[in-house]
Design a protein around this motif. Sequence first.
Motif, PDB file in Angstrom:
ATOM      1  N   VAL A 128      -2.283   4.934   3.112  1.00  0.00           N
ATOM      2  CA  VAL A 128      -1.044   4.303   2.666  1.00  0.00           C
ATOM      3  C   VAL A 128      -0.836   4.503   1.174  1.00  0.00           C
ATOM      4  O   VAL A 128       0.259   4.849   0.719  1.00  0.00           O
ATOM      5  CB  VAL A 128      -1.044   2.793   3.006  1.00  0.00           C
ATOM      6  N   SER A 129      -1.886   4.298   0.386  1.00  0.00           N
ATOM      7  CA  SER A 129      -1.772   4.456  -1.064  1.00  0.00           C
ATOM      8  C   SER A 129      -3.133   4.795  -1.643  1.00  0.00           C
ATOM      9  O   SER A 129      -4.177   4.521  -1.040  1.00  0.00           O
ATOM     10  CB  SER A 129      -1.221   3.185  -1.717  1.00  0.00           C
ATOM     11  N   VAL A 132     -13.885   4.951  -9.544  1.00  0.00           N
ATOM     12  CA  VAL A 132     -13.751   4.802  -8.095  1.00  0.00           C
ATOM     13  C   VAL A 132     -12.278   4.877  -7.725  1.00  0.00           C
ATOM     14  O   VAL A 132     -11.383   4.637  -8.548  1.00  0.00           O
ATOM     15  CB  VAL A 132     -14.346   3.469  -7.578  1.00  0.00           C
ATOM     16  N   TRP A 133     -12.033   5.207  -6.453  1.00  0.00           N
ATOM     17  CA  TRP A 133     -10.698   5.202  -5.895  1.00  0.00           C
ATOM     18  C   TRP A 133     -10.392   3.834  -5.286  1.00  0.00           C
ATOM     19  O   TRP A 133     -11.285   3.174  -4.740  1.00  0.00           O
ATOM     20  CB  TRP A 133     -10.572   6.261  -4.804  1.00  0.00           C
ATOM     21  N   ASN A 134      -9.155   3.439  -5.392  1.00  0.00           N
ATOM     22  CA  ASN A 134      -8.668   2.263  -4.685  1.00  0.00           C
ATOM     23  C   ASN A 134      -7.716   2.745  -3.596  1.00  0.00           C
ATOM     24  O   ASN A 134      -6.601   3.188  -3.885  1.00  0.00           O
ATOM     25  CB  ASN A 134      -7.947   1.301  -5.643  1.00  0.00           C
ATOM     26  N   LEU A 135      -8.181   2.686  -2.353  1.00  0.00           N
ATOM     27  CA  LEU A 135      -7.415   3.218  -1.231  1.00  0.00           C
ATOM     28  C   LEU A 135      -6.961   2.100  -0.313  1.00  0.00           C
ATOM     29  O   LEU A 135      -7.678   1.099  -0.108  1.00  0.00           O
ATOM     30  CB  LEU A 135      -8.272   4.199  -0.418  1.00  0.00           C
ATOM     31  N   GLN A 136      -5.774   2.278   0.249  1.00  0.00           N
ATOM     32  CA  GLN A 136      -5.297   1.421   1.323  1.00  0.00           C
ATOM     33  C   GLN A 136      -5.068   2.299   2.554  1.00  0.00           C
ATOM     34  O   GLN A 136      -4.352   3.295   2.475  1.00  0.00           O
ATOM     35  CB  GLN A 136      -4.009   0.706   0.931  1.00  0.00           C
ATOM     36  N   VAL A 137      -5.689   1.902   3.661  1.00  0.00           N
ATOM     37  CA  VAL A 137      -5.642   2.693   4.886  1.00  0.00           C
ATOM     38  C   VAL A 137      -5.117   1.832   6.020  1.00  0.00           C
ATOM     39  O   VAL A 137      -5.676   0.760   6.311  1.00  0.00           O
ATOM     40  CB  VAL A 137      -7.039   3.240   5.242  1.00  0.00           C
ATOM     41  N   ARG A 138      -4.040   2.301   6.668  1.00  0.00           N
ATOM     42  CA  ARG A 138      -3.523   1.597   7.840  1.00  0.00           C
ATOM     43  C   ARG A 138      -4.294   2.090   9.062  1.00  0.00           C
ATOM     44  O   ARG A 138      -4.336   3.279   9.348  1.00  0.00           O
ATOM     45  CB  ARG A 138      -2.032   1.844   8.021  1.00  0.00           C
ATOM     46  N   LEU A 198      -0.656  22.721  -4.991  1.00  0.00           N
ATOM     47  CA  LEU A 198      -1.466  21.522  -4.756  1.00  0.00           C
ATOM     48  C   LEU A 198      -0.986  20.336  -5.589  1.00  0.00           C
ATOM     49  O   LEU A 198      -1.119  19.186  -5.168  1.00  0.00           O
ATOM     50  CB  LEU A 198      -2.933  21.807  -5.084  1.00  0.00           C
ATOM     51  N   ARG A 199      -0.435  20.612  -6.744  1.00  0.00           N
ATOM     52  CA  ARG A 199       0.031  19.513  -7.593  1.00  0.00           C
ATOM     53  C   ARG A 199       1.223  18.813  -6.964  1.00  0.00           C
ATOM     54  O   ARG A 199       1.325  17.574  -7.014  1.00  0.00           O
ATOM     55  CB  ARG A 199       0.361  20.044  -8.988  1.00  0.00           C
ATOM     56  N   ASP A 200       2.131  19.597  -6.362  1.00  0.00           N
ATOM     57  CA  ASP A 200       3.266  18.986  -5.664  1.00  0.00           C
ATOM     58  C   ASP A 200       2.790  18.232  -4.431  1.00  0.00           C
ATOM     59  O   ASP A 200       3.261  17.116  -4.143  1.00  0.00           O
ATOM     60  CB  ASP A 200       4.278  20.053  -5.265  1.00  0.00           C
ATOM     61  N   TYR A 201       1.866  18.848  -3.687  1.00  0.00           N
ATOM     62  CA  TYR A 201       1.348  18.187  -2.494  1.00  0.00           C
ATOM     63  C   TYR A 201       0.638  16.882  -2.862  1.00  0.00           C
ATOM     64  O   TYR A 201       0.809  15.859  -2.197  1.00  0.00           O
ATOM     65  CB  TYR A 201       0.383  19.128  -1.767  1.00  0.00           C
ATOM     66  N   THR A 202      -0.142  16.911  -3.935  1.00  0.00           N
ATOM     67  CA  THR A 202      -0.844  15.709  -4.378  1.00  0.00           C
ATOM     68  C   THR A 202       0.136  14.616  -4.769  1.00  0.00           C
ATOM     69  O   THR A 202      -0.069  13.433  -4.466  1.00  0.00           O
ATOM     70  CB  THR A 202      -1.764  16.038  -5.567  1.00  0.00           C
ATOM     71  N   SER A 203       1.207  15.019  -5.432  1.00  0.00           N
ATOM     72  CA  SER A 203       2.214  14.039  -5.844  1.00  0.00           C
ATOM     73  C   SER A 203       2.828  13.351  -4.636  1.00  0.00           C
ATOM     74  O   SER A 203       3.019  12.127  -4.625  1.00  0.00           O
ATOM     75  CB  SER A 203       3.293  14.717  -6.679  1.00  0.00           C
ATOM     76  N   ASN A 204       3.123  14.123  -3.593  1.00  0.00           N
ATOM     77  CA  ASN A 204       3.716  13.542  -2.387  1.00  0.00           C
ATOM     78  C   ASN A 204       2.729  12.646  -1.638  1.00  0.00           C
ATOM     79  O   ASN A 204       3.120  11.628  -1.064  1.00  0.00           O
ATOM     80  CB  ASN A 204       4.204  14.657  -1.461  1.00  0.00           C
ATOM     81  N   LEU A 205       1.452  13.027  -1.632  1.00  0.00           N
ATOM     82  CA  LEU A 205       0.457  12.290  -0.856  1.00  0.00           C
ATOM     83  C   LEU A 205      -0.139  11.124  -1.621  1.00  0.00           C
ATOM     84  O   LEU A 205      -0.291  10.023  -1.079  1.00  0.00           O
ATOM     85  CB  LEU A 205      -0.660  13.242  -0.425  1.00  0.00           C
ATOM     86  N   LEU A 206      -0.456  11.346  -2.888  1.00  0.00           N
ATOM     87  CA  LEU A 206      -1.204  10.351  -3.660  1.00  0.00           C
ATOM     88  C   LEU A 206      -0.425   9.764  -4.824  1.00  0.00           C
ATOM     89  O   LEU A 206      -0.887   8.816  -5.464  1.00  0.00           O
ATOM     90  CB  LEU A 206      -2.508  10.973  -4.190  1.00  0.00           C
ATOM     91  N   GLY A 207       0.736  10.344  -5.114  1.00  0.00           N
ATOM     92  CA  GLY A 207       1.561   9.813  -6.182  1.00  0.00           C
ATOM     93  C   GLY A 207       1.461  10.615  -7.461  1.00  0.00           C
ATOM     94  O   GLY A 207       0.479  11.305  -7.716  1.00  0.00           O
ATOM     95  N   PRO A 208       2.480  10.513  -8.324  1.00  0.00           N
ATOM     96  CA  PRO A 208       2.528  11.312  -9.560  1.00  0.00           C
ATOM     97  C   PRO A 208       1.441  10.957 -10.565  1.00  0.00           C
ATOM     98  O   PRO A 208       1.028  11.809 -11.351  1.00  0.00           O
ATOM     99  CB  PRO A 208       3.930  11.032 -10.109  1.00  0.00           C
ATOM    100  N   ASP A 209       0.963   9.726 -10.571  1.00  0.00           N
ATOM    101  CA  ASP A 209      -0.074   9.348 -11.531  1.00  0.00           C
ATOM    102  C   ASP A 209      -1.374  10.095 -11.264  1.00  0.00           C
ATOM    103  O   ASP A 209      -2.126  10.402 -12.206  1.00  0.00           O
ATOM    104  CB  ASP A 209      -0.333   7.836 -11.464  1.00  0.00           C
ATOM    105  N   VAL A 210      -1.659  10.371  -9.999  1.00  0.00           N
ATOM    106  CA  VAL A 210      -2.829  11.167  -9.662  1.00  0.00           C
ATOM    107  C   VAL A 210      -2.540  12.639  -9.892  1.00  0.00           C
ATOM    108  O   VAL A 210      -3.348  13.377 -10.476  1.00  0.00           O
ATOM    109  CB  VAL A 210      -3.263  10.920  -8.201  1.00  0.00           C
ATOM    110  N   ALA A 211      -1.376  13.078  -9.464  1.00  0.00           N
ATOM    111  CA  ALA A 211      -1.043  14.510  -9.509  1.00  0.00           C
ATOM    112  C   ALA A 211      -1.033  15.062 -10.922  1.00  0.00           C
ATOM    113  O   ALA A 211      -1.356  16.241 -11.134  1.00  0.00           O
ATOM    114  CB  ALA A 211       0.312  14.746  -8.847  1.00  0.00           C
ATOM    115  N   LYS A 212      -0.684  14.250 -11.913  1.00  0.00           N
ATOM    116  CA  LYS A 212      -0.576  14.778 -13.281  1.00  0.00           C
ATOM    117  C   LYS A 212      -1.924  15.201 -13.841  1.00  0.00           C
ATOM    118  O   LYS A 212      -1.979  15.942 -14.834  1.00  0.00           O
ATOM    119  CB  LYS A 212       0.080  13.747 -14.187  1.00  0.00           C
ATOM    120  N   HIS A 213      -3.020  14.778 -13.213  1.00  0.00           N
ATOM    121  CA  HIS A 213      -4.348  15.176 -13.674  1.00  0.00           C
ATOM    122  C   HIS A 213      -4.898  16.365 -12.888  1.00  0.00           C
ATOM    123  O   HIS A 213      -5.970  16.870 -13.213  1.00  0.00           O
ATOM    124  CB  HIS A 213      -5.323  14.004 -13.547  1.00  0.00           C
TER     125      HIS A 213
END
Length: 608
Positions: A288-289, A298-304, A539-554
């Motif tokens: 989910v996020s 560490v990662w903070n993940l939310q999984v449905r 991969l940067r675009d894919y990461t942005s869609n999946l994990l959000g722009p804050d992750v993708a920018k790195h």
Amino acid sequence: MGSPEVAIPSRPSSSLGFHPELKVHSQGLSSPSRAFLSLPVPTASPADIALSWLRSFSNTVLTPSADGLSACFALDCHWRDLLALSWDLRTVSGQTIIAGALLDWVSHVHPRWFRLQPGSADLNSPYDGLEYVSGSCSFETDVGICSMRFNLVNTARGWKAWTVVSSLDALKKRSDSASATENGAEDSQRDPTVVIVGAGQCGLAVAARLAHLGIKSLLIERDPRIGDNWRNRYSNLCLNTPTKYSELPFMSFPSTWSRWPSGKALAEEMEDYPRKLGLQVWTSSSLVSASFDAPARVWNLQVRVADGETVRRLSPRHLVIATGVGTLSGLTPRIPRLHGRESFSGTIMHSSAYQTGQDWNGKHAVVVGAACSGQDIAQDLHKNGAQVTIIQRSPISIISRERLWVLFNGEKLYGEQSTFPTDVADRMIQSTPTSVSVKMLHPIEQKLKFMDQELYTGLQKRGFLLPDDDDSFLHRLLVRRGGYYVNGGTCELIMDGKIAVKAAVQPSALTGNGVLLSDGTEVRADLVVFATGYDKNDLRDYTSNLLGPDVAKHVTATGLWDKEREISGVWRPSGHEGLWFAGGDLFAARFYSQVLALQIKAREDGLV
């Protein structure tokens, strides 16, 4: 740094074992090594040649210099490193560049104790004008147990390295007991160290490798059953690689399987894989996020999860995305936007949505695209009674399964009578960089084309477009990753006129009951399947869609070929701490899962 080498006897010289029909002449053909392979076949044994070079190289590594290292290599030379020296996947070419890279690598990891492996030295002469001595050795670094495969060519300066591949095979056990995984500190109540999104072949293989290294992981799979990514595809889908070549880590496929396993059989075996290996999987679950806590690392993940309502929170140190990102073919199905779509009375779908032709008996079907998926789907539709027309937009390279297997020397490495363990065969097939393999095998590929001439003539009589003679199937297979078909029977249906082909045309519009083509003709259609590939996603675009722009920018990786002909960010660092991408076919899943698992283990042990 210890003794530079230990001499071990090798078996007498022998050829690589190509089919005798493939002992071809390279006259008039491209040979990457022709400039330095004009010297006579050696009188010394391959073992002596390999040992002499290895002794010289290992002594040079003890007191390295740019000139000394350069002198170990031919003018045309390539070194591929899989973690052993660089902690990355690197391919460097040319004497000066290799020497520079080795000076840097050696200063950090201190390779030593080079030992020629028994029986590994061979004289190889796949065709006139290409002779080389191959050998394998083991060695150690400060942190790892490693292996190296090298190919030597005879030059005016003696036998020099043409290609070298070095691999990290295992990490040394730590004496400080700092690793939680070594001490069994992880238990079932703790969050997993690694969360893997996607339980296809790559996700499963990574989880298995991590478990073998004592690292707890959790697989998250959106489908209800493991293997649905194979189970729910078209019914006649079969692998183009034989059983042993396609196996997953730590488990052999049933001996009762056919030589070319079906996708359905593979799906059932994949579903059983986690149970046999004790892997934890949540099916019908989705991410989910995701956000990364940099101070805590560490990662903070939310999984449905499967009930569709409950959201679980997890805090792994590593997140592996194994959702098909590493195939270089893209992720988003590509369907051309055609005028008249709203008036078309039939069904339109992308090849990724096609499952069976059972509903199209007696109907007219058009398949746009003549590569692997297009021809497989056309064959399935024909078998189910449809009248099928393939729209071929550009030339497609064709090879039979049997010829492809010969091209890669598969029978010797993975055949029923092979004496090579799978991990050894895997390292041998990876013993030359991709760009070198394409050039080196080109004369053999040309010979195979000659052997398949009857097939090509029959296709051309039906108007099927084939590439020019100098076009490389291997380049399409290994580099371009598209524009080819490994014949599983569709070619014969085309040759017999049972499947029609409209070549050198594009679909320009849809009518009420058909497809209008760029040459002005119309083909009747109740079903149109677009086997037109996928849009390539950075991969940067894919990461942005999946994990959000804050992750993708790195993320610095692209998922495409980099300048060293390695895939940027797949099976290797992505640029973001604790974020990894895995993808590819069954061979890639088996081979590179070890590469990724060792990188994670090294970071958990504080080695990187």
